[in-house]
Motif scaffolding. Sequence first.
Motif, mmCIF file in Angstrom:
data_model
loop_
_atom_site.group_PDB
_atom_site.id
_atom_site.type_symbol
_atom_site.label_atom_id
_atom_site.label_comp_id
_atom_site.label_asym_id
_atom_site.label_seq_id
_atom_site.Cartn_x
_atom_site.Cartn_y
_atom_site.Cartn_z
ATOM 1 N N HIS A 170 0.737 -1.077 -0.183
ATOM 2 C CA HIS A 170 0.080 -0.063 0.013
ATOM 3 C C HIS A 170 0.926 1.261 0.183
ATOM 4 C CE1 HIS A 170 -3.547 -2.376 1.870
ATOM 5 N NE2 HIS A 170 -3.710 -2.543 0.603
ATOM 6 N N SER A 171 0.662 2.040 -0.819
ATOM 7 C CA SER A 171 1.519 3.326 -1.052
ATOM 8 C C SER A 171 1.069 4.458 0.067
ATOM 9 C CB SER A 171 1.232 4.029 -2.355
ATOM 10 O OG SER A 171 -0.292 4.500 -2.398
ATOM 11 N N GLU A 172 1.851 5.364 0.068
ATOM 12 C CA GLU A 172 1.588 6.672 1.110
ATOM 13 C C GLU A 172 0.411 7.163 0.636
ATOM 14 O OE1 GLU A 172 3.136 7.506 3.799
ATOM 15 O OE2 GLU A 172 3.797 5.619 3.607
ATOM 16 N N THR A 173 0.166 7.358 -1.051
ATOM 17 C CA THR A 173 -1.165 7.990 -1.087
ATOM 18 C C THR A 173 -2.562 7.329 -0.636
ATOM 19 O OG1 THR A 173 -0.142 8.836 -2.958
ATOM 20 C CG2 THR A 173 -2.571 8.669 -3.029
ATOM 21 N N PHE A 174 -2.251 5.929 -0.458
ATOM 22 C CA PHE A 174 -3.430 5.101 0.038
ATOM 23 C C PHE A 174 -3.502 5.373 1.319
ATOM 24 C CE2 PHE A 174 -4.528 1.284 2.206
ATOM 25 C CZ PHE A 174 -5.511 0.927 1.691
ATOM 26 N N LYS A 175 -2.478 5.208 2.127
ATOM 27 C CA LYS A 175 -2.645 5.604 3.687
ATOM 28 C C LYS A 175 -3.166 6.830 3.976
ATOM 29 C CE LYS A 175 1.474 2.707 4.496
ATOM 30 N NZ LYS A 175 2.991 2.434 4.934
ATOM 31 N N HIS A 176 -2.649 7.938 2.880
ATOM 32 C CA HIS A 176 -3.363 9.470 3.312
ATOM 33 C C HIS A 176 -4.735 9.342 2.873
ATOM 34 C CE1 HIS A 176 1.017 10.991 3.053
ATOM 35 N NE2 HIS A 176 0.844 10.409 4.129
ATOM 36 N N TYR A 177 -5.121 8.866 1.909
ATOM 37 C CA TYR A 177 -6.433 8.841 1.478
ATOM 38 C C TYR A 177 -7.297 8.092 2.575
ATOM 39 C CZ TYR A 177 -10.481 8.216 -1.644
ATOM 40 O OH TYR A 177 -11.725 8.355 -2.462
ATOM 41 N N LEU A 178 -6.792 6.892 2.814
ATOM 42 C CA LEU A 178 -7.458 6.065 3.880
ATOM 43 C C LEU A 178 -7.734 6.950 5.101
ATOM 44 C CD1 LEU A 178 -8.899 3.676 4.718
ATOM 45 C CD2 LEU A 178 -6.543 2.718 5.556
ATOM 46 N N LEU A 233 -8.723 15.438 1.206
ATOM 47 C CA LEU A 233 -8.216 16.260 2.339
ATOM 48 C C LEU A 233 -7.200 15.417 2.976
ATOM 49 C CD1 LEU A 233 -11.471 17.808 3.738
ATOM 50 C CD2 LEU A 233 -9.489 18.923 2.781
ATOM 51 N N GLY A 234 -7.309 14.040 3.041
ATOM 52 C CA GLY A 234 -6.294 13.144 3.533
ATOM 53 C C GLY A 234 -5.119 13.110 2.781
ATOM 54 N N ILE A 235 -4.924 13.283 1.601
ATOM 55 C CA ILE A 235 -4.076 13.274 0.729
ATOM 56 C C ILE A 235 -3.197 14.654 0.991
ATOM 57 C CG2 ILE A 235 -2.955 13.318 -1.673
ATOM 58 C CD1 ILE A 235 -5.182 11.346 -2.499
ATOM 59 N N LYS A 236 -4.061 15.878 0.922
ATOM 60 C CA LYS A 236 -3.452 16.978 1.001
ATOM 61 C C LYS A 236 -2.842 17.235 2.500
ATOM 62 C CE LYS A 236 -3.318 19.866 -1.683
ATOM 63 N NZ LYS A 236 -2.314 19.825 -3.165
ATOM 64 N N ASN A 237 -3.498 16.888 3.506
ATOM 65 C CA ASN A 237 -3.276 17.053 4.758
ATOM 66 C C ASN A 237 -2.055 15.834 5.237
ATOM 67 O OD1 ASN A 237 -4.389 19.488 4.965
ATOM 68 N ND2 ASN A 237 -6.398 18.415 5.581
ATOM 69 N N LYS A 238 -1.862 14.865 4.454
ATOM 70 C CA LYS A 238 -1.195 13.877 4.617
ATOM 71 C C LYS A 238 -1.490 13.059 6.159
ATOM 72 C CE LYS A 238 2.963 15.838 2.365
ATOM 73 N NZ LYS A 238 2.730 15.056 0.978
ATOM 74 N N VAL A 239 -2.872 12.885 6.204
ATOM 75 C CA VAL A 239 -3.283 12.134 7.610
ATOM 76 C C VAL A 239 -2.977 10.709 7.249
ATOM 77 C CG1 VAL A 239 -5.367 11.752 8.682
ATOM 78 C CG2 VAL A 239 -5.178 13.727 7.347
#
Length: 451
Positions: free
Chosen positions: A283-291, A372-378
């Motif tokens: 799972h990529s960082e983009t996936f994690k931030h999106y989630l 928002l998760g991607i932009k804020n690196k949640v």
Amino acid sequence: MINNEIELKGWLQNNGITEIEALVPDMTGNARGKILPASKYLHGEGTRLPEAIFIQTVTGDWPDDEAIDNLVHPADIDLYLKPDTKTVRMVPWVEEPTAQIIHDCFDANGNPHPLAPRNVLKRVLALYEKEGLQPIVAPELEFYLVQKNTDADFPLQPPVGRSGRAERARQSYSIDAVNEFDPLFEEMYDFCDAMELDVDTLIHESGAAQMEINFEHSDPLSRADQVFLFKRTIREVAMRHDVYATFLAKPMQHEPGSSMHIHQSLIDLSSKKNVFTTGDNEHSETFKHYLGGLQRYTPDAMLFYAPNVNSYRRILFGDAAPNNTHWGIDNRTAGLRVPISSAESTRVEARFAGSDVNPYLAIAASLACGYLGIKNKVQPSDPVSGCAQELPSNLPKTLEHSLSRLQEPNELSEILGEDFVRAYMAIKHKEYETFFQVISSWEREYLLLNV
């Protein structure tokens, strides 16, 4: 696919179309619009509707004036409708050759109207396009077949099938239980084929005469359009077979609720690859931030997943409805399920939305949370492997609670459009107020002589 209005005119003429249904999805997700002779549609000055259709409640009421101040013109001016030519389809259940076309709404200056749900989804998709990303979604929509009900005080009942009997026991994934309504579903598929709807699997869910229809994955706007059109279609088919199809989230007290699960992933516009996975299938960082964004912002977005008073009966009393934002690998008890799949099919299944949602708004809200998760690196929490429903709840439990969550200043409103969110909340406040004026049978039963 029809790409422009010149091709549209040719298609209408070649198919002998005599009437046009000019459709606009309203805030509830129902069809508003006009039915016009094809000759007038082709040679007229365009179609218009009153702007106020976007501030009318499901009961036909209007929010208080101060709640919608400056959101719509006090003179109740016109919206200007423009056909999305890619959405033209036959209306297969009418005798006269008729086409239905979904229209976008603009103001007099040619700007997309901010209150139109289809424009709200387009607004979110434009943010992804700027990032070089294309969201892909696949909705799974549940609904019930019920006996015709003309008395609103009488509880809904399962319909009688070919056997002459109504369902009583739970029939999850039963083929024979679906076959009870074979003539209905054969006509449903015929109509869907005629309309080129990308419906996939039909299954029997766990409720009595509760079904689920799956849509093939594609771009979010086309999937929202197809859910919108499918609801019209199955309601029409059901009535032709002397029953109702309902998308009420919790139509019967002792039966499960109905949902609209949304599978979602992101494709890189340049490489056309799924960005939720890395080259080594992790799972990529983009996936994690999106989630992580789905986890953090979903409680603020619940008004779009549970838009009606009845929606919360599904959340509170549904057998399989999520009550929190935990996630897990192939875990159907979690609000966010990540199915086991190939790298190119890596996705998140958000299970919060009820079947009563406006599909444009539910999909827009879900994508906005992920954005928002991607932009804020949640960062997401750790996955849950056991029963997530046994963990503490962090979702609003009433319409009033969801209204208060969305009323607070938040990034979600900025993405969806602050004027739109104000209008949507004004409608839902009015609907809640109207509901609360009704004295229920429970109050008459238990309070009339006991208090």
